[in-house]
Design a protein around this motif. Structure first.
Motif, short mmCIF file in Angstrom:
data_model
loop_
_atom_site.label_atom_id
_atom_site.label_comp_id
_atom_site.label_asym_id
_atom_site.label_seq_id
_atom_site.Cartn_x
_atom_site.Cartn_y
_atom_site.Cartn_z
N PHE A 175 -9.87 8.65 -9.13
CA PHE A 175 -9.23 7.54 -9.82
C PHE A 175 -7.80 7.87 -10.24
O PHE A 175 -7.41 9.05 -10.33
N GLN A 176 -7.05 6.83 -10.54
CA GLN A 176 -5.64 6.99 -10.91
C GLN A 176 -5.47 7.66 -12.26
O GLN A 176 -4.66 8.58 -12.40
N ASP A 177 -6.20 7.19 -13.25
CA ASP A 177 -5.98 7.65 -14.63
C ASP A 177 -6.92 8.81 -14.96
O ASP A 177 -8.14 8.60 -15.11
N PRO A 178 -6.41 10.03 -15.09
CA PRO A 178 -7.29 11.17 -15.39
C PRO A 178 -7.79 11.17 -16.83
O PRO A 178 -8.60 12.03 -17.19
N TYR A 179 -7.30 10.25 -17.64
CA TYR A 179 -7.73 10.19 -19.04
C TYR A 179 -8.95 9.29 -19.20
O TYR A 179 -9.93 9.65 -19.85
N SER A 180 -8.91 8.09 -18.62
CA SER A 180 -10.01 7.14 -18.79
C SER A 180 -11.14 7.34 -17.78
O SER A 180 -12.22 6.77 -17.96
N ARG A 184 -7.01 17.52 -15.87
CA ARG A 184 -8.05 16.48 -15.82
C ARG A 184 -8.17 15.91 -14.41
O ARG A 184 -9.26 15.61 -13.94
N GLN A 185 -7.03 15.76 -13.74
CA GLN A 185 -7.11 15.23 -12.39
C GLN A 185 -7.78 16.23 -11.46
O GLN A 185 -8.49 15.84 -10.53
N ALA A 219 -8.40 8.18 -2.52
CA ALA A 219 -7.56 8.69 -3.61
C ALA A 219 -6.69 7.54 -4.10
O ALA A 219 -5.71 7.18 -3.45
N ASP A 220 -7.07 6.95 -5.23
CA ASP A 220 -6.40 5.75 -5.74
C ASP A 220 -5.25 6.15 -6.67
O ASP A 220 -5.44 6.32 -7.86
N GLU A 221 -4.06 6.30 -6.11
CA GLU A 221 -2.87 6.71 -6.85
C GLU A 221 -3.17 7.91 -7.76
O GLU A 221 -2.96 7.86 -8.97
N PRO A 222 -3.65 9.01 -7.19
CA PRO A 222 -4.10 10.13 -8.01
C PRO A 222 -3.00 10.88 -8.73
O PRO A 222 -3.29 11.70 -9.60
N VAL A 223 -1.73 10.64 -8.39
CA VAL A 223 -0.64 11.36 -9.06
C VAL A 223 0.29 10.42 -9.84
O VAL A 223 1.28 10.88 -10.41
N LEU A 245 -8.24 8.17 2.38
CA LEU A 245 -7.45 6.94 2.24
C LEU A 245 -6.63 7.16 0.98
O LEU A 245 -7.15 7.10 -0.13
N PHE A 246 -5.35 7.46 1.17
CA PHE A 246 -4.48 7.85 0.06
C PHE A 246 -3.63 6.66 -0.35
O PHE A 246 -2.73 6.24 0.37
N ILE A 247 -3.94 6.10 -1.53
CA ILE A 247 -3.28 4.90 -2.03
C ILE A 247 -2.16 5.31 -2.98
O ILE A 247 -2.38 6.10 -3.90
N ALA A 248 -0.97 4.78 -2.76
CA ALA A 248 0.17 5.16 -3.61
C ALA A 248 1.26 4.10 -3.49
O ALA A 248 1.24 3.25 -2.60
N HIS A 249 2.22 4.16 -4.42
CA HIS A 249 3.39 3.29 -4.32
C HIS A 249 4.66 4.10 -4.04
O HIS A 249 5.71 3.53 -3.78
N ASP A 250 4.55 5.42 -4.08
CA ASP A 250 5.69 6.31 -3.87
C ASP A 250 5.68 6.84 -2.44
O ASP A 250 4.84 7.67 -2.07
N LEU A 251 6.60 6.35 -1.61
CA LEU A 251 6.62 6.75 -0.20
C LEU A 251 6.98 8.21 0.00
O LEU A 251 6.59 8.82 0.99
N SER A 252 7.73 8.80 -0.94
CA SER A 252 8.08 10.22 -0.81
C SER A 252 6.84 11.10 -0.96
O SER A 252 6.74 12.15 -0.35
N VAL A 253 5.87 10.68 -1.79
CA VAL A 253 4.62 11.42 -1.95
C VAL A 253 3.75 11.24 -0.71
O VAL A 253 3.18 12.20 -0.18
N VAL A 254 3.68 10.01 -0.22
CA VAL A 254 2.84 9.71 0.93
C VAL A 254 3.29 10.48 2.17
O VAL A 254 2.48 10.94 2.97
N GLU A 255 4.59 10.67 2.31
CA GLU A 255 5.13 11.32 3.49
C GLU A 255 4.59 12.74 3.66
O GLU A 255 4.36 13.20 4.78
#
Length: 341
Positions: A99-104, A161-162, A179-183, A210-220
């Motif tokens: 999940f995206q949020d390692p806190y919740s 936590r992540q 991986a739903d926006e894990p970083v 399946l790596f979900i993200a909004h940051d293309l530099s991370v995805v690359e």
């Protein structure tokens, strides 16, 4: 060619909009609207786009954490939409999520060892000393110490936590991880550590992501192929090298132009998009991107462009895909030397 591990065909998820005194359905939010993609065994597919484009919903529909409205989701040749609850629970051993949020996403009342060991108990993989050994092995695998099993989530940083979330996903030896926006919720320096960890685990264990993200530099740095989503649809997909070097959709070109370059002597040709993303409850006619597109023409507001292959393995949903200009990296003039005092 090997059969895909995950085959998603014409996936649709519409959420009803209710209003009035009787709560009647007055419309639908088209969160995912006819999405198709495949992922081969051991491959990493990056799914990218702005917030609200539907990428997280698509990922959760793949795992049936959200029930799709229509479409097919085949895992290893099996259509998972027709599975019973018990059959789906058994299949979840092979399909996990980070999940995206390692806190919740971690239960604050359970120790780390209890959370990771819970999956082993549910799927009857290990008990007692064997379970404790497996938990210690998983913690070591993600860069933590075995003694951390006795601690609670609040005693760890976000990055730690992540790592715990990743260890929990790996506990049942899955084949596919969503991986739903894990970083997204982590500091930049920690993001790099988690991305490197995911890549190392993928290579060591032969995982499919399946790596979900909004940051293309991370995805690359992590993906083999990339699919770009806009307003519920995939508008471009292709191998990382091809898509980043020569994007064939103006939306992809705009996203790539926003990636910073850590070199003051170089710069990109910035593509500025006008307006805001339209509401998924009332998408524009024709091409959904035409209201913000810098190369839009009259046909774009009338005719919805089909998704077509431009070069082998690289496709785009744009009438004028061949005319999209890449955000070329240009060299800037070197700064003049300072004059002596």
């Amino acid at each position: 060619m090997a059969e895909p591990l995950l085959d998603v065909r014409h996936l649709v998820k519409h959420f009803p909009i209710r209003g009035g005194a009787f709560g009647r359905t007055t419309g639908h939010v088209r969160a995912v609207d006819d999405v198709s993609f495949t992922i081969a065994p051991g491959e990493v597919l990056g799914l990218v786009g702005e917030s609200g484009c539907g990428k997280t919903t698509a990922g959760r529909c793949v795992l049936r954490l959200i029930e799709p409205t229509s479409g097919e989701v085949r895992f290893d040749g099996q259509d998972i939409r027709g599975l019973s609850r018990d059959a789906m629970r058994a299949l979840r051993r092979q399909m996990q999520i980070v999940f995206q949020d390692p806190y919740s996403s971690l239960n604050p009342r359970l120790t780390v060892g209890s959370m990771i060991g819970e999956a082993l108990t549910i799927h009857r993989l290990a008990r007692g000393a064997a379970a404790r050994e497996r938990v210690a092995e998983l913690l070591t695998m993600v860069g933590l110490a075995p003694e951390h099993a006795g601690r609670y989530p609040h005693e760890f940083s976000g990055g730690q936590r992540q790592r715990i979330g990743i260890a929990r996903a790996l506990a049942v030896n899955p084949r596919l991880i969503v991986a739903d926006e894990p970083v997204a919720a982590l500091d930049v320096s920690i993001q790099a550590q988690i991305v490197n960890l995911l890549r190392t685990l993928q290579r060591q264990l032969g995982l499919t992501y399946l790596f979900i993200a909004h940051d293309l530099s991370v995805v690359e740095h992590l993906s083999d192929r990339v699919a770009v989503m806009y307003l519920g649809r995939i508008v471009e997909s292709g191998p990382v090298e091809s898509l980043y070097r020569a994007p064939r959709h103006p939306y992809t070109a705009a996203l790539l132009s926003a990636i910073p370059i850590p070199d003051p002597r170089r710069r990109r040709r910035r593509v500025i998009l006008g307006g805001e993303m339209p509401s998924p409850a009332a998408p524009p006619s024709g091409c959904r991107f035409h209201t913000r597109c810098p190369i839009a023409r009259p046909i774009c507001s009338i005719e919805d462009p089909p998704f077509r292959e431009i070069t082998p393995g690289h496709g785009s949903a744009c009438h004028f895909a061949e005319q999209v200009e890449p955000p070329i990296v240009e060299a800037s003039a070197a700064p003049a030397p300072a004059s002596p005092a």
